[in-house]
Motif scaffolding. Structure first.
Motif, PDB file in Angstrom:
ATOM      1  N   MET A 145       0.829  -1.206   0.000  1.00  0.00           N
ATOM      2  CA  MET A 145       0.000   0.000   0.000  1.00  0.00           C
ATOM      3  C   MET A 145       0.864   1.257   0.000  1.00  0.00           C
ATOM      4  O   MET A 145       0.577   2.226  -0.701  1.00  0.00           O
ATOM      5  N   ASN A 146       1.951   1.219   0.797  1.00  0.00           N
ATOM      6  CA  ASN A 146       2.850   2.369   0.844  1.00  0.00           C
ATOM      7  C   ASN A 146       3.493   2.609  -0.518  1.00  0.00           C
ATOM      8  O   ASN A 146       3.680   3.744  -0.951  1.00  0.00           O
ATOM      9  N   GLY A 147       3.823   1.477  -1.206  1.00  0.00           N
ATOM     10  CA  GLY A 147       4.413   1.602  -2.534  1.00  0.00           C
ATOM     11  C   GLY A 147       3.449   2.214  -3.521  1.00  0.00           C
ATOM     12  O   GLY A 147       3.828   3.022  -4.374  1.00  0.00           O
ATOM     13  N   PHE A 148       2.179   1.822  -3.407  1.00  0.00           N
ATOM     14  CA  PHE A 148       1.161   2.367  -4.306  1.00  0.00           C
ATOM     15  C   PHE A 148       0.993   3.864  -4.074  1.00  0.00           C
ATOM     16  O   PHE A 148       0.947   4.651  -5.022  1.00  0.00           O
ATOM     17  N   LEU A 149       0.900   4.272  -2.807  1.00  0.00           N
ATOM     18  CA  LEU A 149       0.740   5.689  -2.484  1.00  0.00           C
ATOM     19  C   LEU A 149       1.959   6.491  -2.935  1.00  0.00           C
ATOM     20  O   LEU A 149       1.827   7.623  -3.416  1.00  0.00           O
ATOM     21  N   TYR A 150       3.136   5.886  -2.791  1.00  0.00           N
ATOM     22  CA  TYR A 150       4.356   6.559  -3.257  1.00  0.00           C
ATOM     23  C   TYR A 150       4.311   6.750  -4.773  1.00  0.00           C
ATOM     24  O   TYR A 150       4.680   7.802  -5.298  1.00  0.00           O
ATOM     25  N   GLY A 151       3.816   5.713  -5.488  1.00  0.00           N
ATOM     26  CA  GLY A 151       3.711   5.808  -6.940  1.00  0.00           C
ATOM     27  C   GLY A 151       2.743   6.891  -7.376  1.00  0.00           C
ATOM     28  O   GLY A 151       3.003   7.632  -8.323  1.00  0.00           O
ATOM     29  N   VAL A 152       1.616   6.995  -6.669  1.00  0.00           N
ATOM     30  CA  VAL A 152       0.629   8.035  -6.984  1.00  0.00           C
ATOM     31  C   VAL A 152       1.219   9.417  -6.735  1.00  0.00           C
ATOM     32  O   VAL A 152       1.068  10.333  -7.551  1.00  0.00           O
ATOM     33  N   ALA A 153       1.909   9.577  -5.584  1.00  0.00           N
ATOM     34  CA  ALA A 153       2.515  10.869  -5.255  1.00  0.00           C
ATOM     35  C   ALA A 153       3.594  11.243  -6.264  1.00  0.00           C
ATOM     36  O   ALA A 153       3.701  12.404  -6.681  1.00  0.00           O
ATOM     37  N   ASP A 168      11.383   2.008 -21.846  1.00  0.00           N
ATOM     38  CA  ASP A 168      12.063   1.101 -20.915  1.00  0.00           C
ATOM     39  C   ASP A 168      11.461   1.148 -19.513  1.00  0.00           C
ATOM     40  O   ASP A 168      11.845   0.347 -18.652  1.00  0.00           O
ATOM     41  N   ILE A 169      10.553   2.076 -19.267  1.00  0.00           N
ATOM     42  CA  ILE A 169       9.929   2.146 -17.946  1.00  0.00           C
ATOM     43  C   ILE A 169       9.189   0.856 -17.649  1.00  0.00           C
ATOM     44  O   ILE A 169       9.191   0.354 -16.517  1.00  0.00           O
ATOM     45  N   LYS A 170       8.575   0.266 -18.685  1.00  0.00           N
ATOM     46  CA  LYS A 170       7.863  -0.999 -18.511  1.00  0.00           C
ATOM     47  C   LYS A 170       8.821  -2.096 -18.063  1.00  0.00           C
ATOM     48  O   LYS A 170       8.476  -2.938 -17.228  1.00  0.00           O
ATOM     49  N   LYS A 171      10.047  -2.084 -18.609  1.00  0.00           N
ATOM     50  CA  LYS A 171      11.045  -3.083 -18.215  1.00  0.00           C
ATOM     51  C   LYS A 171      11.457  -2.908 -16.754  1.00  0.00           C
ATOM     52  O   LYS A 171      11.720  -3.886 -16.045  1.00  0.00           O
ATOM     53  N   VAL A 172      11.510  -1.662 -16.316  1.00  0.00           N
ATOM     54  CA  VAL A 172      11.848  -1.390 -14.911  1.00  0.00           C
ATOM     55  C   VAL A 172      10.770  -1.960 -14.001  1.00  0.00           C
ATOM     56  O   VAL A 172      11.058  -2.521 -12.944  1.00  0.00           O
ATOM     57  N   TYR A 173       9.511  -1.825 -14.409  1.00  0.00           N
ATOM     58  CA  TYR A 173       8.404  -2.409 -13.642  1.00  0.00           C
ATOM     59  C   TYR A 173       8.614  -3.907 -13.479  1.00  0.00           C
ATOM     60  O   TYR A 173       8.511  -4.462 -12.384  1.00  0.00           O
ATOM     61  N   LYS A 174       8.897  -4.594 -14.593  1.00  0.00           N
ATOM     62  CA  LYS A 174       9.052  -6.043 -14.559  1.00  0.00           C
ATOM     63  C   LYS A 174      10.249  -6.452 -13.711  1.00  0.00           C
ATOM     64  O   LYS A 174      10.181  -7.405 -12.925  1.00  0.00           O
ATOM     65  N   ALA A 175      11.364  -5.739 -13.881  1.00  0.00           N
ATOM     66  CA  ALA A 175      12.590  -6.093 -13.160  1.00  0.00           C
ATOM     67  C   ALA A 175      12.424  -5.963 -11.653  1.00  0.00           C
ATOM     68  O   ALA A 175      13.047  -6.707 -10.885  1.00  0.00           O
ATOM     69  N   ASN A 176      11.591  -5.054 -11.214  1.00  0.00           N
ATOM     70  CA  ASN A 176      11.417  -4.816  -9.780  1.00  0.00           C
ATOM     71  C   ASN A 176      10.138  -5.450  -9.227  1.00  0.00           C
ATOM     72  O   ASN A 176       9.764  -5.185  -8.081  1.00  0.00           O
ATOM     73  N   GLY A 177       9.491  -6.253 -10.040  1.00  0.00           N
ATOM     74  CA  GLY A 177       8.292  -6.938  -9.573  1.00  0.00           C
ATOM     75  C   GLY A 177       7.103  -6.030  -9.351  1.00  0.00           C
ATOM     76  O   GLY A 177       6.198  -6.355  -8.579  1.00  0.00           O
ATOM     77  N   VAL A 178       7.091  -4.887 -10.035  1.00  0.00           N
ATOM     78  CA  VAL A 178       5.981  -3.932  -9.892  1.00  0.00           C
ATOM     79  C   VAL A 178       4.854  -4.348 -10.830  1.00  0.00           C
ATOM     80  O   VAL A 178       5.109  -4.670 -11.990  1.00  0.00           O
ATOM     81  N   ILE A 181       2.261  -4.443 -13.630  1.00  0.00           N
ATOM     82  CA  ILE A 181       2.296  -3.698 -14.892  1.00  0.00           C
ATOM     83  C   ILE A 181       1.202  -2.638 -14.953  1.00  0.00           C
ATOM     84  O   ILE A 181       1.298  -1.662 -15.699  1.00  0.00           O
ATOM     85  N   CYS A 182       0.156  -2.815 -14.146  1.00  0.00           N
ATOM     86  CA  CYS A 182      -0.963  -1.864 -14.178  1.00  0.00           C
ATOM     87  C   CYS A 182      -0.691  -0.604 -13.362  1.00  0.00           C
ATOM     88  O   CYS A 182      -1.482   0.346 -13.414  1.00  0.00           O
ATOM     89  N   LEU A 183       0.425  -0.586 -12.612  1.00  0.00           N
ATOM     90  CA  LEU A 183       0.672   0.549 -11.716  1.00  0.00           C
ATOM     91  C   LEU A 183       0.757   1.870 -12.467  1.00  0.00           C
ATOM     92  O   LEU A 183       0.201   2.878 -12.038  1.00  0.00           O
ATOM     93  N   GLY A 184       1.440   1.873 -13.610  1.00  0.00           N
ATOM     94  CA  GLY A 184       1.572   3.111 -14.380  1.00  0.00           C
ATOM     95  C   GLY A 184       0.220   3.652 -14.799  1.00  0.00           C
ATOM     96  O   GLY A 184      -0.050   4.850 -14.673  1.00  0.00           O
ATOM     97  N   LEU A 185      -0.641   2.757 -15.289  1.00  0.00           N
ATOM     98  CA  LEU A 185      -1.981   3.183 -15.716  1.00  0.00           C
ATOM     99  C   LEU A 185      -2.779   3.732 -14.543  1.00  0.00           C
ATOM    100  O   LEU A 185      -3.405   4.796 -14.650  1.00  0.00           O
ATOM    101  N   VAL A 186      -2.753   3.029 -13.420  1.00  0.00           N
ATOM    102  CA  VAL A 186      -3.550   3.441 -12.264  1.00  0.00           C
ATOM    103  C   VAL A 186      -3.087   4.800 -11.731  1.00  0.00           C
ATOM    104  O   VAL A 186      -3.904   5.680 -11.444  1.00  0.00           O
ATOM    105  N   THR A 187      -1.778   4.979 -11.600  1.00  0.00           N
ATOM    106  CA  THR A 187      -1.266   6.245 -11.049  1.00  0.00           C
ATOM    107  C   THR A 187      -1.545   7.417 -11.991  1.00  0.00           C
ATOM    108  O   THR A 187      -1.924   8.501 -11.541  1.00  0.00           O
ATOM    109  N   MET A 188      -1.372   7.201 -13.297  1.00  0.00           N
ATOM    110  CA  MET A 188      -1.657   8.274 -14.256  1.00  0.00           C
ATOM    111  C   MET A 188      -3.150   8.586 -14.295  1.00  0.00           C
ATOM    112  O   MET A 188      -3.549   9.746 -14.412  1.00  0.00           O
TER     113      MET A 188
END
Length: 238
Positions: free
Chosen positions: A1-9, A79-89, A91-98
């Motif tokens: 949850m903290n990671g999600f809030l950090y991504g939104v911020a 390459d941002i998508k690759k960073v998501y995969k490499a860190n186990g984030v 894939i929907c996080l970018g869409l949700v935060t935007m």
């Protein structure tokens, strides 16, 4: 949850610095409002009762259809998508935060229009404010969901710009916000009903919050969610 809030911020901070979002969510819609608001109310004084809804439809349509999709292409086509995969984030996080960040920016722009219209152009505030804001939230969500579909499915920036304009212009011209829909030929009025702007505008009008104006928006939203889900699965598989 903290990671999600950090991504939104983080996305909020990035969007604040984004010239594209500044132009499509604030500068162009507000300039259009300031210029056309006076013209509309001078030529057709009766538009004072619907000016707020009309300008909000224009603002939301521009921000959702022209502002959001390029940001999604930048994320999922780089390459941002690759960073998501490499860190186990997810894939929907970018869409949700935007999506959430764009929602907040559009709400701010709409509230500014609603506050300024009565002062500058003697526009009438909606009489049923709770239903108005609920209708506004629904319309923003539907518009952003369609913008998300564009950003996830169209890979080329040039094609995206063309398709976004093909959706945006009819949304504005055939929704009834520029002139009464009765002035249009029947076939153009029928085409206008395809676009959520037509229904969102009527939903935000006084006494317009009813199932007749809601059902198409709900169908559009859930269809867009399904398409986005399929597109994200394809992105994950690549």
């Amino acid at each position: 949850m903290n990671g999600f809030l950090y991504g939104v911020a983080l996305q909020w901070k990035l969007d604040i610095r984004s010239k594209s979002l500044l132009i499509t969510c604030y500068i162009v819609p507000l300039i259009f409002f300031l210029l056309m608001g006076g013209i509309f109310t001078s030529v057709m004084p009766e538009m004072g009762s619907t000016l707020i809804q009309s300008m909000i439809v224009m603002s939301v349509s521009m921000g959702a259809l022209i502002g959001l999709p390029p940001s999604l292409i930048e994320t999922y086509g780089s390459d941002i998508k690759k960073v998501y995969k490499a860190n186990g984030v997810p894939i929907c996080l970018g869409l949700v935060t935007m999506f959430l960040s764009a929602f907040v920016h559009l709400m701010i722009s709409c509230i500014v229009i609603m506050l300024l219209a009565p002062i500058l152009f003697e526009a009438t505030l909606p009489t049923q404010l709770p239903f108005f804001f609920l209708a506004l939230v629904i319309y923003i969500l539907v518009s952003l969901s369609i913008g998300s579909v564009l950003g996830l499915t169209v890979k080329n920036q040039v094609k995206l710009t063309m398709i976004a304009q093909l959706l945006f212009l009819p949304s504005i011209m055939l929704s009834g916000i520029m002139f009464p829909i009765d002035l249009l030929p029947d076939f153009l009025e029928s085409i206008g009903r395809i676009f959520p702007a037509y229904w969102g505008y009527r939903l935000m009008l006084d006494h317009g919050f009813c199932f007749e104006n809601l059902w198409y928006l709900f169908v559009s939203f859930f269809a867009a969610v399904i398409v986005c889900g399929i597109a994200l699965k394809k992105q994950k598989a690549k």
